[in-house]
Design a protein around this motif. Sequence first.
Motif, short mmCIF file in Angstrom:
data_model
loop_
_atom_site.label_atom_id
_atom_site.label_comp_id
_atom_site.label_asym_id
_atom_site.label_seq_id
_atom_site.Cartn_x
_atom_site.Cartn_y
_atom_site.Cartn_z
N THR A 146 -2.32 -5.54 -8.53
CA THR A 146 -1.52 -6.75 -8.29
C THR A 146 -0.05 -6.44 -8.05
OG1 THR A 146 -1.08 -7.06 -10.66
CG2 THR A 146 -3.07 -8.11 -9.74
N LYS A 188 -5.85 -3.13 -12.95
CA LYS A 188 -5.62 -4.42 -12.29
C LYS A 188 -4.13 -4.66 -12.09
CE LYS A 188 -7.13 -9.22 -12.27
NZ LYS A 188 -7.98 -10.23 -12.95
N HIS A 192 -18.64 -7.43 0.76
CA HIS A 192 -17.34 -6.93 0.31
C HIS A 192 -16.99 -5.52 0.80
CE1 HIS A 192 -17.59 -10.37 -2.34
NE2 HIS A 192 -18.69 -9.91 -2.91
N GLN A 242 -11.22 -3.16 1.56
CA GLN A 242 -10.48 -4.35 1.98
C GLN A 242 -9.98 -4.24 3.42
OE1 GLN A 242 -6.42 -5.71 0.45
NE2 GLN A 242 -7.78 -6.93 -0.85
N ARG A 259 -2.26 -4.05 0.99
CA ARG A 259 -3.46 -4.64 0.39
C ARG A 259 -3.19 -6.09 -0.02
NH1 ARG A 259 -0.44 -2.15 -3.19
NH2 ARG A 259 -0.23 -2.90 -5.36
N ILE A 260 -4.22 -6.89 -0.06
CA ILE A 260 -4.08 -8.27 -0.53
C ILE A 260 -4.14 -8.21 -2.05
CG2 ILE A 260 -5.04 -10.60 -0.47
CD1 ILE A 260 -6.28 -9.87 2.25
N LYS A 261 -3.01 -8.37 -2.69
CA LYS A 261 -2.90 -8.13 -4.12
C LYS A 261 -3.59 -9.18 -4.97
CE LYS A 261 1.48 -5.69 -3.43
NZ LYS A 261 2.94 -5.65 -3.74
N THR A 262 -3.89 -10.33 -4.37
CA THR A 262 -4.53 -11.40 -5.13
C THR A 262 -6.04 -11.38 -5.00
OG1 THR A 262 -4.26 -12.87 -3.21
CG2 THR A 262 -2.53 -12.93 -4.89
N ARG A 263 -6.58 -10.41 -4.27
CA ARG A 263 -8.03 -10.36 -4.07
C ARG A 263 -8.52 -8.92 -4.16
NH1 ARG A 263 -9.06 -12.58 1.22
NH2 ARG A 263 -9.50 -10.52 2.07
N ILE A 264 -9.43 -8.68 -5.09
CA ILE A 264 -10.06 -7.38 -5.25
C ILE A 264 -11.46 -7.46 -4.66
CG2 ILE A 264 -10.89 -5.64 -6.89
CD1 ILE A 264 -8.72 -6.58 -8.82
N PRO A 265 -11.81 -6.61 -3.70
CA PRO A 265 -13.14 -6.69 -3.08
C PRO A 265 -14.26 -6.62 -4.12
CG PRO A 265 -11.73 -5.21 -1.83
CD PRO A 265 -10.98 -5.55 -3.08
#
Length: 342
Positions: free
Chosen positions: A290, A286, A163, A118, A333-339
């Motif tokens: 998040t 997950k 990704h 990410q 990290r962008i917690k709403t998006r998993i690469p």
Amino acid sequence: MAHPRAHGATPQEHPFAQYVRILGKGPNLSRPLTMDEARAAMTMIMKGEVEQAQLGAFLCLLRVKTELPEEAAGLALAIKDSITLPADAPKVDVDWASYAGKSRQLPHYLLAALTLAQHGISVFMHGAENHTAGRVYSSEALASLGVPAATSAEQACAQLRAHNFAYMTLEALSPRLHQVMGLRQLLGLRSPIHTVARMVNPFGAAFTINGVTHPPYMPVHQEGSRLMGERFAAVFKGDGGEVERRPEKDCTVAFLADGQPGTEEWPALIAGTRDKEDGLELPRLKALWTGEDKDEVAAAAIAGTIAIVLRYSGRAASVAEAEGAAQAMWRDRIKTRIPGAV
């Protein structure tokens, strides 16, 4: 009906027999393979040019004496030669081996790899699965995050471009090598393939990282990688044998920095010990991503793993700098998006 051999005729020796003989001629006459011999032998194996009895004998002889760096390098180079990638395969920053599986703790290393992806550091992960009962392997854990494993090199390339992350099982990456590794159940022994498959670096990544269960194998990986021409690499005793920092333990890392070998000590990240988790509940991965699950020990394992990658891929000048940068990466990290999640 078979024709009887003419009187006095000498049966022709199989071309692979020389490599079995080198290893098994006895305590005084046997010797290790040179790197070129190991590469030639493994090339024949990958092409299916050996008999099953020869292959079993070869793997067992290597296992009994323990493979040397020159042998590991030759075997790994032959495997790499046998893997065909698309001509337009993308550049990869990190080659990440995942060959052990986890039984005591969740596979936090996946969250470390996805955090790096990410933040723009591309990771190609590859691994063997289902060789030991009671363990969780990467594809199952990634599936719980919504990230599919690639089933072909072309799909892996597409995932890397989109990704910065792709994972392939050994079965998909090299069906022949997967078949050879499967002899473990027949022979009752872990073969040298479990060591050398980790070293292959199929995409030619700028940096390779390995985790081992047994520290005596660290010099084999370190020197073997150097002989293969790798410039930047790291290997350490990881949790369960995976590339995952054990935060409650001091950690010794054997590395290559611009081709030069060295070792470095890392202090423990937390005090005390960790107990084995009662059950490896994959949905927790997950929740950790998040932020719903705020397990500080898991966060230390994740950031600690990221730090080792940053340090030895040339992205941090010291252990302290690497640990600080890793903690910031995990925090930001962008917690709403998993690469790669679909």
